[in-house]
Design an enzyme around this catalytic site. Structure first.
Site, PDB file in Angstrom:
ATOM      1  N   GLY A   1      19.615  40.589 -32.644  1.00 22.23           N
ATOM      2  CA  GLY A   1      19.851  39.156 -32.825  1.00 22.23           C
ATOM      3  C   GLY A   1      19.722  38.498 -31.460  1.00 22.23           C
TER       4      GLY A   1
ATOM      5  N   GLN B   1      18.621  44.326 -42.215  1.00 21.89           N
ATOM      6  CA  GLN B   1      19.757  43.619 -41.590  1.00 21.89           C
ATOM      7  C   GLN B   1      20.477  42.718 -42.589  1.00 21.89           C
ATOM      8  OE1 GLN B   1      16.658  43.845 -40.334  1.00 21.89           O
ATOM      9  NE2 GLN B   1      16.628  43.779 -38.115  1.00 21.89           N
TER      10      GLN B   1
ATOM     11  N   ASP C   1      14.231  33.753 -33.132  1.00 24.49           N
ATOM     12  CA  ASP C   1      14.173  34.588 -31.927  1.00 24.49           C
ATOM     13  C   ASP C   1      13.589  33.832 -30.747  1.00 24.49           C
ATOM     14  OD1 ASP C   1      14.397  36.667 -34.176  1.00 24.49           O
ATOM     15  OD2 ASP C   1      14.971  37.621 -32.295  1.00 24.49           O
TER      16      ASP C   1
ATOM     17  N   ASN D   1      10.700  34.347 -35.996  1.00 23.85           N
ATOM     18  CA  ASN D   1      11.943  34.924 -36.529  1.00 23.85           C
ATOM     19  C   ASN D   1      11.555  36.190 -37.282  1.00 23.85           C
ATOM     20  OD1 ASN D   1      14.832  34.823 -36.927  1.00 23.85           O
ATOM     21  ND2 ASN D   1      14.417  34.359 -39.065  1.00 23.85           N
ATOM     22  N   LYS D   2      12.545  36.878 -37.789  1.00 26.19           N
ATOM     23  CA  LYS D   2      12.336  38.167 -38.474  1.00 26.19           C
ATOM     24  C   LYS D   2      11.166  38.125 -39.443  1.00 26.19           C
ATOM     25  CE  LYS D   2      13.948  41.218 -37.855  1.00 26.19           C
ATOM     26  NZ  LYS D   2      13.277  42.167 -36.904  1.00 26.19           N
TER      27      LYS D   2
HETATM   28  O1  MRU Z   1      15.180  42.496 -34.980  1.00 24.31           O
HETATM   29  P1  MRU Z   1      16.455  41.718 -34.953  1.00 24.31           P
HETATM   30  O2  MRU Z   1      17.485  42.216 -35.910  1.00 24.31           O
HETATM   31  O3  MRU Z   1      16.959  41.538 -33.551  1.00 24.31           O
HETATM   32  O4  MRU Z   1      16.022  40.275 -35.470  1.00 24.31           O
HETATM   33  C1  MRU Z   1      16.995  39.285 -35.597  1.00 24.31           C
HETATM   34  C2  MRU Z   1      16.484  38.030 -36.160  1.00 24.31           C
HETATM   35  O5  MRU Z   1      15.316  37.888 -36.472  1.00 24.31           O
HETATM   36  C3  MRU Z   1      17.457  36.877 -36.227  1.00 24.31           C
HETATM   37  O6  MRU Z   1      17.146  36.037 -37.315  1.00 24.31           O
HETATM   38  C4  MRU Z   1      17.372  36.055 -34.937  1.00 24.31           C
HETATM   39  O7  MRU Z   1      17.487  36.864 -33.814  1.00 24.31           O
HETATM   40  C5  MRU Z   1      18.401  35.013 -34.902  1.00 24.31           C
HETATM   41  S1  MRU Z   1      19.970  35.692 -34.573  1.00 24.31           S
HETATM   42  C6  MRU Z   1      21.132  34.508 -34.475  1.00 24.31           C
END
Ligand code: MRU
Length: 333
Positions: A56, A187, A228, A238-239
């Site tokens: 995150g 997640q 991100d 984002n994810k």
């Molecule tokens: O790969 P991750 O679990 O780090 O990805 C996280 C995300 O894509 C979240 O949506 C993003 O970091 C926002 S967290 C407040």
């Protein structure tokens, strides 16, 4: 965040520092086990980020800030520590923002542990404002879709996308959350659901490919995700899977919001195509809980993020209010 452990309620943050150790909730093993991971060197902090003990964008940033403080306390070269930490995950802007912030703070002679603590507290304060501002968009009875985990675990506390949801629930609004499971690392299923259960927020996990079904049936009336990295024009990394949810939301007239603090915005990039996208190991796609789900020898690709163009985004829920893409410049600090 509120955590109920063996029937006892506790307040805990995702990351903090005790003496010369960075402490993290180990997110790789939630929800089966709740354990704290300890990192006593810059390399161990970098490992925690890369292996996703912590993940995150804002939480990665806060962890890196503590990593820089630790480096200074252990007498390490600051530029070496900075490059070890920056070399972990390329997409989350908060990582670079936090390391640069700490390099400056240390150059100015500030106490490293206190500076990192202030960085983490500042992220939490911003997330609380995101919660307040986003709560104004939520009505009693809303059914809200979210993707991945943008909760307290992904920040230091409170969350970004989950902040307005938390605030709406705490202010007595009856809301329901659809949590995309979020393959390949799930997640949504393992972390978002865990957080919502701790707070008693009604929700259901859905397979990633079920979101369009519920949107078309009229069972989703709002979507909120985290980010991100956001480019200067409002394009959002984002994810993986966020882009297709945003397109289907627009097709169905569902407002799609992105919640993020200023530390996630990268005004050095003019558009989302310039955002570096992390590609992780194919193993994350091919193997679930140690078990192969594909034939021996099958190949896989595993981009961790995608880019959603600004035209699909109804607004950006930030600590400075709910902004349009033209207003984002207010966040440059
Ligand atoms: O790969 P991750 O679990 O780090 O990805 C996280 C995300 O894509 C979240 O949506 C993003 O970091 C926002 S967290 C407040």
């Amino acid at each position: 965040m509120k955590v109920v452990l063996e029937g006892e309620e506790k307040e805990i943050e995702t990351v903090w520092m005790e003496g010369e150790t960075v402490k993290l909730i180990d997110q790789r093993i939630l929800p089966d086990e709740f354990k704290i991971f300890s990192a006593g060197s810059v390399e161990e902090v970098a490992f925690a980020i890369e292996d996703m003990v912590v993940r995150g964008a804002p939480a990665i940033g806060a962890t890196a800030a503590y990593g820089m403080a630790l480096a200074k306390m252990l007498g390490r070269e600051m530029d070496v520590a900075a490059s070890i930490l920056k070399d972990t995950r390329p997409t989350a802007h908060d990582l670079f923002h936090a390391v640069n912030h700490m390099e400056k703070a240390i150059q100015e002679g500030l106490d490293p542990a206190s500076a990192a603590r202030r960085y983490a507290d500042d992220i939490t304060a911003r997330c609380k404002k995101i919660g307040m501002n986003g709560n104004n968009l939520i009505k009693d009875g809303d059914r809200i879709l979210t993707h991945c985990n943008a909760g307290a675990l992904a920040t230091v506390d409170f969350g970004t996308a989950l902040a307005p949801i938390r605030a709406a629930h705490r202010s007595g609004k009856g809301i329901f959350v659809w949590a995309d499971e979020t393959r390949p690392r799930c997640q949504g299923a393992s972390l978002t659901s865990w957080e919502l259960l701790q707070e008693g927020i009604p929700h259901a996990i859905i397979a990633d490919n079920a979101a369009g079904y519920y949107m078309r049936k009229g069972e989703v009336n709002l979507a909120i995700v985290g980010a991100d990295r956001v480019a200067g024009n409002g394009d959002v990394a984002n994810k993986i899977g966020t882009y297709e949810k945003a397109v289907v939301a627009k097709e169905n007239g569902i407002p799609f919001y992105v919640a993020a603090p200023a530390s996630t915005f990268d005004f050095s990039l003019s558009n989302g195509d310039q955002i570096p996208i992390e590609e992780r190991s194919p193993e994350e796609v091919l193997v679930i809980r140690g078990k192969n789900i594909a034939p021996e020898g099958a190949e896989a690709r595993n981009p961790a993020f995608d880019v959603t163009p600004a035209k699909y985004i109804a607004g950006y829920i930030t600590e400075k209010g709910v902004l349009s893409s033209e207003e984002l410049i207010m966040l440059s600090e």
